[in-house]
Design a protein around this motif. Structure first.
Motif: not given
Length: 612
Positions: A335-338, A501-506, A527-532
């Motif tokens: 559920t962290l993925d919107p 929410y978390t968004v993957a970072a390249k 750790d490889g993601s943006y945390t909003l």
């Protein structure tokens, strides 16, 4: 000063009669003397007064010594009875203020809003505090936090208050109260002051300890209209959007409901709702629309729920079915993925089986601790138990496997398995279609397969390891969703305010988050993601990394927050808290009475010495 006087030890007042009577009796008793012959009486001018007191019982005459002794006795006994009064201001010497900053506090039935009234109360409490008082403030928002710790620095407190702002989101009052109890729960003089309208769910697992909870209710009205539903669906007449409204008030309400497609108005109508009633309307979605927004304009008290957004494409989300055990770690990571809509089932429904009677409705099926079965979903994630359809074949089990290596693969990006402790795993051998991504001495640990459908097999259950406690676990789940859904990362998502929410970072490039109120924030990947964590306002957000922009539309859609009727009684744990009109504190004043008693006794001694 309040007008309510009480005593902590009223029984001490009963001592006034026997002790006062004893003092008076001493002045009535006969004085025994022996006769003495003297040559003259002019040397003793006051002797006649003493002679009159030499009878069996003398009449009580006015005597300043008697008055002072009775007055000292009154002061002493009343002081020992511990008198106290109620005063407006802080409810205790050690006070934790819990300030509700949820969406319902934006209601305008009080001057400015309920939130502004709460701020005014906070400022008055800080101004009325004594030098010995200690105050702390906890914000009961989407994520509770301590705004300032226990202190008596009023300047710092006022500055911290000015930095606060209400949100368009739900709050977590229970966690805020538990945090307050942790600060003052061991203090008998401690008080927890909750400033809220009570528009939140029942709070469980809360105890104030030795402290006392004081609930200050804010709000006077329930008049509010809210958008409670917005969504699109494919029908026989094409793609349709449904919008639902609810009138929470006791009066009829009317206003204008407008629908926008990609920020362009495509329908507007006047709606009328009876008291305590719902209404729903359906419209065709314009061709090519990506985002649908609904706005209601009417004479209600809360604007936070007059906006909602949804994706026009029903397939834009990732529909996930979790089959098997109830693993809270998997559910939370999903559920962290919107984009994820998560359902649960004890076993795979017939409709989702590969040869089932109808088309499947899920994009990804997750098997947790149950054998993997053939399914219509285009992505399958299995934990701990292989099945005939798995990309591996099982041949036993192993205890405490030792990690060997992992491959470079998008699924393993930012995931480090070296320090993961695994109690037990299934020993497997990869089939020809399977690619081993992580391996132990006992055999493959993670195997992936790409073909007509994508599959991931993990040789252990998360609850049989400490993997869920590692930073890499939610990253692994996010990578798995991207791999299994076989879609490009969605550039437009609809989310709920207040959630994290978390968004993957390249890469490690910072991102810029543009918010609906015009503000901007810089977010660096962890750790490889943006945390909003700043999705507190309803509206459109834009997350920009380099030349790429991800749009997010946040809506409240909360029945708890939209029902703004003030609550006068809260259910907290095993008890209740009733609303109080003003904040009052109990003030003892036995110390000044005891000081007065000592001063009177000193005066009585001086008068006695002077007469002697």
């Amino acid at each position: 000063m309040g007008d309510l006087l009480s005593f902590q030890n009223p029984g001490m007042l009963l001592w006034l009669l026997p002790l006062g009577g004893t003092i008076v009796l001493l002045y009535l008793l006969k004085m025994r003397r022996r006769d003495l012959t003297v040559p003259a009486t002019f040397l003793w001018p006051n002797l006649t007064t003493e002679v009159r007191a030499n009878s069996l019982f003398q009449r009580l005459r006015f005597n300043w010594l008697l008055v002072l002794q009775i007055l000292a006795l009154i002061f002493l006994v009343v002081a020992l009875a511990r008198p106290q009064t109620q005063q407006k201001g802080l409810p205790g010497e050690i006070t934790v203020i819990v300030l509700d900053t949820s969406a319902s506090m934006n209601a305008t039935d009080l001057p400015g809003s309920r939130y502004q009234e709460a701020l005014r109360i906070c400022r008055n409490l800080i101004d009325s505090a004594r030098p010995s008082d200690r105050i702390s403030l906890i914000e009961a928002g989407p994520t509770p936090r301590v705004v300032f710790p226990l202190s008596n620095d009023s300047g710092r407190m006022r500055t911290a208050l000015d930095s606060l702002a209400p949100s368009d989101a739900q709050n977590d009052v229970g966690e805020a109260l538990r945090l307050a109890a942790a600060l003052v729960g061991q203090e008998e003089r401690g008080r927890i002051l909750l400033l809220s309208d009570g528009a939140f769910g029942e709070v469980n697992d809360f105890s104030a300890g030795k402290a006392r909870l004081v609930f200050r209710q804010l709000g006077t009205s329930s008049e509010n209209v809210a958008i409670i539903a917005l969504g699109a669906a494919e029908t026989s007449e094409g793609r349709q959007v449904f919008c639902g409204l609810r009138n929470y008030g006791k009066k009829s309400a009317d206003g204008m409901l407008s629908l926008f497609g990609d920020s362009k108005l495509f329908n507007s109508r006047r709606v009328v709702l009876n008291p305590k009633s719902d209404g729903g309307w359906t419209d065709a979605v314009p061709t090519g629309t990506q985002v649908i927004e609904a706005k209601f304009e009417g004479d209600d008290l809360l604007k936070s729920d007059n906006y909602a957004a949804a994706l026009a494409d029903p397939n834009a989300s990732i529909r996930v079915l979790l089959v098997g055990g109830e693993d809270p770690f998997i559910e939370r990571a999903m559920t962290l993925d919107p984009r994820v809509t998560l359902d649960r089932a004890a076993k795979l429904p017939d409709t989702e089986r590969e040869n089932g009677p109808s088309a499947g409705k899920y994009d990804v099926v997750v098997f947790d601790g149950v054998p993997e079965e053939p399914t219509k979903a285009r992505g399958v994630l299995a934990f701990g138990v292989a099945g005939p359809a798995s990309p591996v074949s099982a041949n036993g089990s192993a205890k405490n496997p030792k990690f060997v290596s992992s491959e470079q693969h998008p699924l393993m990006r930012y995931v480090d398995m070296r320090d993961v402790y695994i109690d037990s795993m299934q020993k497997v051998q990869a089939k020809a279609t399977g690619q081993v991504l992580a391996e132990t001495k006992e055999g493959p640990l993670i195997v992936a397969a790409e073909g007509r459908k994508r599959q991931i097999y993990v040789a252990f259950k998360p609850l049989d390891s400490d993997f869920p406690l590692q930073v890499g676990f939610p990253i692994f789940i996010a990578n798995a969703l991207e791999f299994l859904a076989a879609k490009q990362t969605a550039r437009i998502v609809a989310i709920q305010t207040g959630k994290t929410y978390t968004v993957a970072a390249k890469d490690d490039s910072p991102a810029t988050l543009a918010m609906p109120n015009g503000g901007k924030r810089t977010i660096r990947p962890t750790d490889g993601s943006y945390t909003l964590r700043d999705v507190r306002i309803a509206g459109e957000y834009r997350l920009t990394v380099g030349k790429e922009t991800k749009r997010m539309y946040a809506s409240l859609l909360s029945d708890t927050e939209s029902n703004i009727a003030p609550v006068s009684k809260l259910k907290l744990g095993s008890g209740e808290a009733k609303a109080s009109g003003t904040s009052l504190r109990i003030t003892d004043f036995w110390r000044p009475l005891l000081l007065l008693a000592l001063l009177v006794l000193a005066g009585e001694w001086w008068l006695f010495a002077r007469r002697s």
